[in-house]
Design a protein around this motif. Sequence first.
Motif, PDB file in Angstrom:
ATOM      1  N   VAL A  77      49.754  49.131  31.958  1.00  0.00           N
ATOM      2  CA  VAL A  77      48.485  49.478  32.610  1.00  0.00           C
ATOM      3  C   VAL A  77      47.326  49.354  31.630  1.00  0.00           C
ATOM      4  N   GLU A  78      47.544  49.771  30.379  1.00  0.00           N
ATOM      5  CA  GLU A  78      46.473  49.674  29.377  1.00  0.00           C
ATOM      6  C   GLU A  78      46.080  48.210  29.161  1.00  0.00           C
ATOM      7  N   ALA A  79      47.077  47.314  29.121  1.00  0.00           N
ATOM      8  CA  ALA A  79      46.789  45.890  28.916  1.00  0.00           C
ATOM      9  C   ALA A  79      45.952  45.333  30.074  1.00  0.00           C
ATOM     10  N   LYS A  80      46.282  45.749  31.301  1.00  0.00           N
ATOM     11  CA  LYS A  80      45.494  45.286  32.453  1.00  0.00           C
ATOM     12  C   LYS A  80      44.058  45.811  32.372  1.00  0.00           C
ATOM     13  N   LEU A  81      43.923  47.082  31.991  1.00  0.00           N
ATOM     14  CA  LEU A  81      42.581  47.658  31.877  1.00  0.00           C
ATOM     15  C   LEU A  81      41.783  46.976  30.765  1.00  0.00           C
ATOM     16  N   ARG A  82      42.459  46.632  29.670  1.00  0.00           N
ATOM     17  CA  ARG A  82      41.783  45.913  28.574  1.00  0.00           C
ATOM     18  C   ARG A  82      41.323  44.531  29.040  1.00  0.00           C
ATOM     19  N   PHE A  83      42.165  43.892  29.850  1.00  0.00           N
ATOM     20  CA  PHE A  83      41.813  42.563  30.378  1.00  0.00           C
ATOM     21  C   PHE A  83      40.549  42.677  31.233  1.00  0.00           C
ATOM     22  N   ILE A  84      40.537  43.693  32.120  1.00  0.00           N
ATOM     23  CA  ILE A  84      39.378  43.910  32.997  1.00  0.00           C
ATOM     24  C   ILE A  84      38.131  44.187  32.154  1.00  0.00           C
ATOM     25  N   GLN A  85      38.310  45.014  31.113  1.00  0.00           N
ATOM     26  CA  GLN A  85      37.187  45.362  30.237  1.00  0.00           C
ATOM     27  C   GLN A  85      36.652  44.125  29.510  1.00  0.00           C
ATOM     28  N   ALA A  86      37.566  43.283  29.015  1.00  0.00           N
ATOM     29  CA  ALA A  86      37.148  42.059  28.313  1.00  0.00           C
ATOM     30  C   ALA A  86      36.415  41.118  29.267  1.00  0.00           C
ATOM     31  N   TRP A  87      36.896  41.048  30.511  1.00  0.00           N
ATOM     32  CA  TRP A  87      36.240  40.248  31.553  1.00  0.00           C
ATOM     33  C   TRP A  87      34.818  40.754  31.780  1.00  0.00           C
ATOM     34  N   GLN A  88      34.675  42.100  31.806  1.00  0.00           N
ATOM     35  CA  GLN A  88      33.355  42.698  32.027  1.00  0.00           C
ATOM     36  C   GLN A  88      32.384  42.404  30.888  1.00  0.00           C
ATOM     37  N   SER A  89      32.916  42.136  29.696  1.00  0.00           N
ATOM     38  CA  SER A  89      32.032  41.913  28.546  1.00  0.00           C
ATOM     39  C   SER A  89      31.498  40.478  28.489  1.00  0.00           C
ATOM     40  N   LEU A  90      32.003  39.598  29.368  1.00  0.00           N
ATOM     41  CA  LEU A  90      31.518  38.211  29.363  1.00  0.00           C
ATOM     42  C   LEU A  90      30.092  38.154  29.925  1.00  0.00           C
ATOM     43  N   PRO A  91      29.251  37.298  29.354  1.00  0.00           N
ATOM     44  CA  PRO A  91      27.843  37.251  29.768  1.00  0.00           C
ATOM     45  C   PRO A  91      27.637  37.000  31.263  1.00  0.00           C
ATOM     46  N   GLU A  92      28.509  36.184  31.873  1.00  0.00           N
ATOM     47  CA  GLU A  92      28.318  35.834  33.289  1.00  0.00           C
ATOM     48  C   GLU A  92      29.017  36.795  34.248  1.00  0.00           C
ATOM     49  N   PHE A  93      29.635  37.857  33.704  1.00  0.00           N
ATOM     50  CA  PHE A  93      30.417  38.754  34.560  1.00  0.00           C
ATOM     51  C   PHE A  93      29.553  39.339  35.687  1.00  0.00           C
ATOM     52  N   GLY A  94      30.135  39.363  36.879  1.00  0.00           N
ATOM     53  CA  GLY A  94      29.508  40.058  38.003  1.00  0.00           C
ATOM     54  C   GLY A  94      28.338  39.339  38.638  1.00  0.00           C
ATOM     55  N   LEU A  95      28.124  38.074  38.272  1.00  0.00           N
ATOM     56  CA  LEU A  95      27.005  37.329  38.868  1.00  0.00           C
ATOM     57  C   LEU A  95      27.492  36.538  40.079  1.00  0.00           C
ATOM     58  N   THR A  96      26.816  36.705  41.195  1.00  0.00           N
ATOM     59  CA  THR A  96      27.108  35.938  42.402  1.00  0.00           C
ATOM     60  C   THR A  96      25.908  35.046  42.667  1.00  0.00           C
ATOM     61  N   TYR A  97      26.167  33.759  42.862  1.00  0.00           N
ATOM     62  CA  TYR A  97      25.076  32.785  42.892  1.00  0.00           C
ATOM     63  C   TYR A  97      24.725  32.333  44.314  1.00  0.00           C
ATOM     64  N   TYR A  98      23.408  32.139  44.530  1.00  0.00           N
ATOM     65  CA  TYR A  98      22.919  31.579  45.792  1.00  0.00           C
ATOM     66  C   TYR A  98      21.818  30.566  45.495  1.00  0.00           C
ATOM     67  N   LEU A  99      21.777  29.513  46.293  1.00  0.00           N
ATOM     68  CA  LEU A  99      20.722  28.504  46.145  1.00  0.00           C
ATOM     69  C   LEU A  99      19.536  28.958  46.992  1.00  0.00           C
ATOM     70  N   VAL A 100      18.357  29.093  46.347  1.00  0.00           N
ATOM     71  CA  VAL A 100      17.182  29.610  47.045  1.00  0.00           C
ATOM     72  C   VAL A 100      15.954  28.750  46.716  1.00  0.00           C
ATOM     73  N   ARG A 101      14.898  28.935  47.497  1.00  0.00           N
ATOM     74  CA  ARG A 101      13.606  28.325  47.194  1.00  0.00           C
ATOM     75  C   ARG A 101      12.589  29.472  47.123  1.00  0.00           C
TER      76      ARG A 101
END
Length: 686
Positions: free
Chosen positions: A558-582
Amino acid sequence: MQQTPSFATMLSSSDFASASWELVVRVDHPNEEEQKDITLRVSGDLHIGGVMLKLVEQINIAQDWSDFALWWEQKHCWLLKTHWTLDKCGVQADAKLLFTPQHKMLRLRLPNVKTVRLRVSFSAVVFKAVSDICKTLNIRRSEELSLLKPPGDYFKKKKKKDKNNKEPIIEDILNLESSPTISGPPVSPGLYSKTMTPTYDPVNGTPASSTMTWFSDSPLTEQNCNILAFSQPPQSPEALADMYQSRSLVDKAKLNAGWLDSSRSLMEQGIQEDEQLLLRFKYYTFFDLNPKYDAVRINQLYEQARWAIVLEEIDCTEEEMLIFAALQYHISKLSSSAEIQDFTNESEVDEVEAALSNLEVTLEGAKADNTLEDITDIPQLADNLKLFRPKKLILKAFKQYWFVFKDTSIAYFKNKELEQGEPVEKLNLRGCEVVPDVNVAGRKFGIKLLIPVADGMNEVYLRCDHENQYAQWMAACILASKGKTMADSSYQPEVLNILSFLRMKNRNSTSPVTSSLENMDINPECFVSPRCAKKHKSKQLAARILEAHQNVSQMSLVEAKLRFIQAWQSLPEFGLTYYLVRFKGSKKDDILGVSYNRLIRIDAATGIPITTWRFTNMKQWNVNWEIRQVAIEFDQNVSIAFTCLSADCKVVHEYIGGYIFLSTRSKDQNETLDEDLFHKLTGGQE
C-alpha cells in the motif's frame, strides 16, 4: 328549463369518452425480445401513476413492475413525477412513450483496464448513478469520479491473435449482474463511518476477514474485491504498443469532450443499454485516502496514474520514468507473491500510518487552522541561490544573488550585506506556476517559476546547491503559489515529500544490484512507455530499473502505491484537463488547462503557458447559453471570456464548478454530500 336534459346528455358516459383519447405506449418486456405496443384510452387529467397502473392491468403479467417508468422519446425525458397529470406534462395523443425499466446493464472500463458489467440507474442523474456504482464497487468519495464516453474508435482493438490460439482474445468481463443498486443502496450507511471496523488490512490491502460479512449484501465477493483492490499483472510490451498513441494537446482536448453531464441521466444523454463507458477519477483532489477503507480506491487511483505514465498521457523525465518503473515492478512482485496474505504486525501498520500523515495524498489537504499563523512569526528562508532570466539570443547563464523568502514573496539582493536596502527585484509568487527542473544524477536542483504579469507570464529559473536547500525552497514556492506561507502546517510534510521523492531518484551506483538480471522475471519494457523502451536495450533498462528498485524495495504494497500516486502528483502537468477554446478578442485558438486550483491559458502550438488564473481569486462565473460562452470575473477587475471548440461549454463549466464544490469538503463533516450545492455550482441555468 328545457335546455337541462340536453346539458345532462352532454355529460352522459358515452359522450364523456369524446373528452378522452388514445395513447399508444410501447412496453419494453424484460423476457421478450420484441417490444409490444399497448393502446390506452386516457384523458388529460389522468396522472402518470394512473397511466402506469392501467398499463400493468392491460399487460396482465404477474411480475414486479416497480422499477418500470415512462420515457418520452420525442422530448427525450423521463416522466418520473407520477402525481403530475398528462396535461401538466404536455403529453398528447402524438406522444411516443416507452414503458421501460429504469435500471439497465452497463459495461464500465475501470482505471485498471478491467471491465465490469453491472445494473445502473438510467433515470437518476449521473452524479447519483456514479454514487451508486461506487458503493457497489466499494470506492469511497464517489464525487471524485465520473463517466466518460470516449470517441467511437476507442474500444476497437487491432485484431491480434494469441500465438497458441487461432481465435481472437475475448475481453475478460467481471459480471456483477446481481448488483443491488436496483433496490436501494448496496451497503449500510454505517459502512463509511469513522468508527467502523477496518475493511482492509492497511499494509497489504487484503480484505480483513472479520469484515467480509459486509460483502454479503453486495455482489463483490472476496475474489471480485481482490480483482479490484489488487494490481493486475503488467501488460505485454506488444499490448502497450497497441494501446499507445502519441497525442498532442489538441488530441487530449478532444478526449475530454466525452465527460457526461452530471445533472442529466444516462438515458437523456443517449447512452444505450449494455454500452461501454469509462469510469475515471475526473477531479484530481483525492480527499482523505485511508488504507483501512480504501484498498479499491487506492488501487484504481494507482492504476489510473500508471496508465497515464506508461501511455505518456502526462510528461515526465526519463529519470522519473525509471522511478515509476521501479515502483511498478515492486508492486507487481508484491501483488503476485503469496506473502501479501500474511497479516502484519502493529508496528508496520503504524509505520504506514506515519508515512500517510506525511504523504496526505490530498493535494490541498484539509483547511488548516490559520489562527496559529496570526500569532506566530512567519518563518523565512535566506540563502545564496543562482538566478537566470531567459532572454532571446542569450545563453543560459546563472548569476548568484542573496535571496530572502518571506510570506509569499521572494526578494533578491546583490549580496547578504545589502539585505536591509532595496532589493534588485521582488517576486510575488501568489498564483504562479512552480515547475521542478531536477536531474538528481547530474546534481541539478532547479526551480522554474512562471509568474503571472499583466501581459502573460514572467519566466524565472532558480538553481539550488543541494537536496535539502532545494526541498525547503521548492516547498515554500509551492505553498506561496497557493497563497500559503511557511507557517502553514503543510510546509514540513511538503519538504519531507520532496526529499523522499529525490531519494527515490538517487541512483545508488556504489552498491551493486543484488539480484541478478536473470532474476527479473518480468519484461522491463512492461513498466515504461514504448518510446522510452525503444531508447534502451532490454538488459540496460532492466539494470536501471533494478538499481532504482533498491530505493523502494523495503516499502509495503500500500505504501508503494501511495508513493506512486504522490510522485504522479509532483509532476508539473498533473491534474490538468485540456480543452480547445477561443478567447474573446483573440484571433487564434488556445488550449485551456483546468486544474484543481487554477485555469491556465496555453499556446496550442508550443504548449507554453501564457497566463494563469487561480480559483481563489475568482469572484463569479457564468455561461451565456445563447452564444455558448463562459465568462469569469477575478479580483482586481480581471475578466475573461471564451467559447469552447472541442467540447460543449457545459462540460468546462461543470469542471470549474466541480472543483469549487470539492474545495468545500472538510474532514470534520460526515461523508454525506450536499448534492444540491453540487448541481447549483455545476449545472448552470440553461
